[in-house]
Each structure stands twice: as C-alpha cells, then as structure tokens.
Motif scaffolding. Structure first.
Motif: not given
Length: 183
Positions: A27-33, A174-175
């Motif tokens: 949840a802490g890495f700004g991944l897409p919903a 990163q992603w």
C-alpha cells in the motif's frame, strides 16, 4: 494491466497487515488501484513481483502447469562445489517431495545490486558466494529450502525475472506498467 514492481526487503506482498506493530505493505508504493500480486515473494526476499488486475492472467503467470521460469540471484553462505550445483540442477528432495530440475550457475563475482538495508551479516571466517537459479515451479520458500538442502544456506534472495519480464531499471520500491503483456 500488468505491473512489474521491485519489492524491497521486508515488505509484505499484500496491501494490508493486521499485525502489531504493522509491517510495510504494498500500500505504501502508489500502485494502481485494483491490482493484486500474481504470486508472492517472502517478507525477507526482494525483487520482481508482478501485479495485475486480470485474474486469468494472474493464473497463467503463477500456475505451475505453465512452467513459467523464475530467475533468482541468491547469496549463499559458503562457496558452491560442483556436486552441490549438480544436485540443485537435478532437483533435490524436500519435505514436500522432489523439486523439478533447475537452471543453476555459480556467479564469478557478486552481481550489481542495490545495497540491502539492513545489510547481510558478514562473517570473516565464512566465505559467501552467489548463484543464479531458475525454477519452473514456485513452492513456499523453495529456493531457500533447496540451497539449505545442499548445505548452502541462503543469505539474500532477489528475484530478477519472471517469464519474459525482468527488473531492468527498477530501483527498490519502483514499478512500471509492462507493455504488451498478454500472459
């Protein structure tokens, strides 16, 4: 959508954690919903984690029947002897049965990886080495159990590729969206 994420050390492969104190999660890495992990990496493993919003694609990526290769860089305690490497290549017998043969090679030098925080404990009297291991199955803690079975305990484990997707250019945390991912 398929996401390649470089999972940092000591991050859970889930979006929530109910333990106390809570541990770091995705949840802490700004991944897409709406994306979820296609497979897992242990809390103490690092590297490539694939996430998708497509359940069928997740199944194709993780089902052992598809025999998708997963490649790991593994720092082990000790220097691998030929007979240990050969045992890993043939497959070793674990408590849950024999493993499939694996692609295994000793690396001549440590790979160019990011530093781990905290660093791997260094022991002056015990050398360590690096292996590249490619599996076509994915049992719980399989690489760690395989290396331990041949007398080479794992110190650090980094997945660098899964199928045709690699970590190239991704620092820990990163992603990126994988273009043309059909599974």
């Amino acid at each position: 959508m398929l996401i390649a994420f470089n999972k940092p050390f000591q991050v859970l492969c889930q979006f929530t954690d109910r333990s106390q104190p809570p541990r770091a999660t995705l949840a802490g890495f700004g991944l897409p919903a709406g994306v979820y992990p296609a497979g897992r990496l242990d809390h103490d493993s690092e590297g490539l984690l694939l996430l998708t919003d497509d359940g069928g694609l997740a199944h194709r990526l993780t089902d052992p029947r598809h025999k998708r290769p997963k490649t790991y860089l593994v720092q082990v305690e000790g220097l691998a002897r030929d007979e240990q490497l050969e045992a890993l290549r043939r497959g070793v017998t674990l408590k849950d049965g024999p493993t499939r043969p694996a692609g295994v090679r000793a690396l001549p030098a440590p790979p160019a990886l990011w530093p781990r925080d905290p660093p791997v404990r260094h022991r002056k009297t015990v050398p360590d080495g690096w292996l590249e291991i490619t599996l076509t199955e994915g049992r719980n803690r399989q690489v760690r159990r395989m290396t331990a079975a041949v007398g080479l305990p794992t110190l650090r484990l980094v997945r660098v590729a899964m199928g045709g997707v690699g970590l190239e250019g991704l620092a820990p945390g990163q992603w990126r969206v994988v273009a043309g991912a059909a599974g």
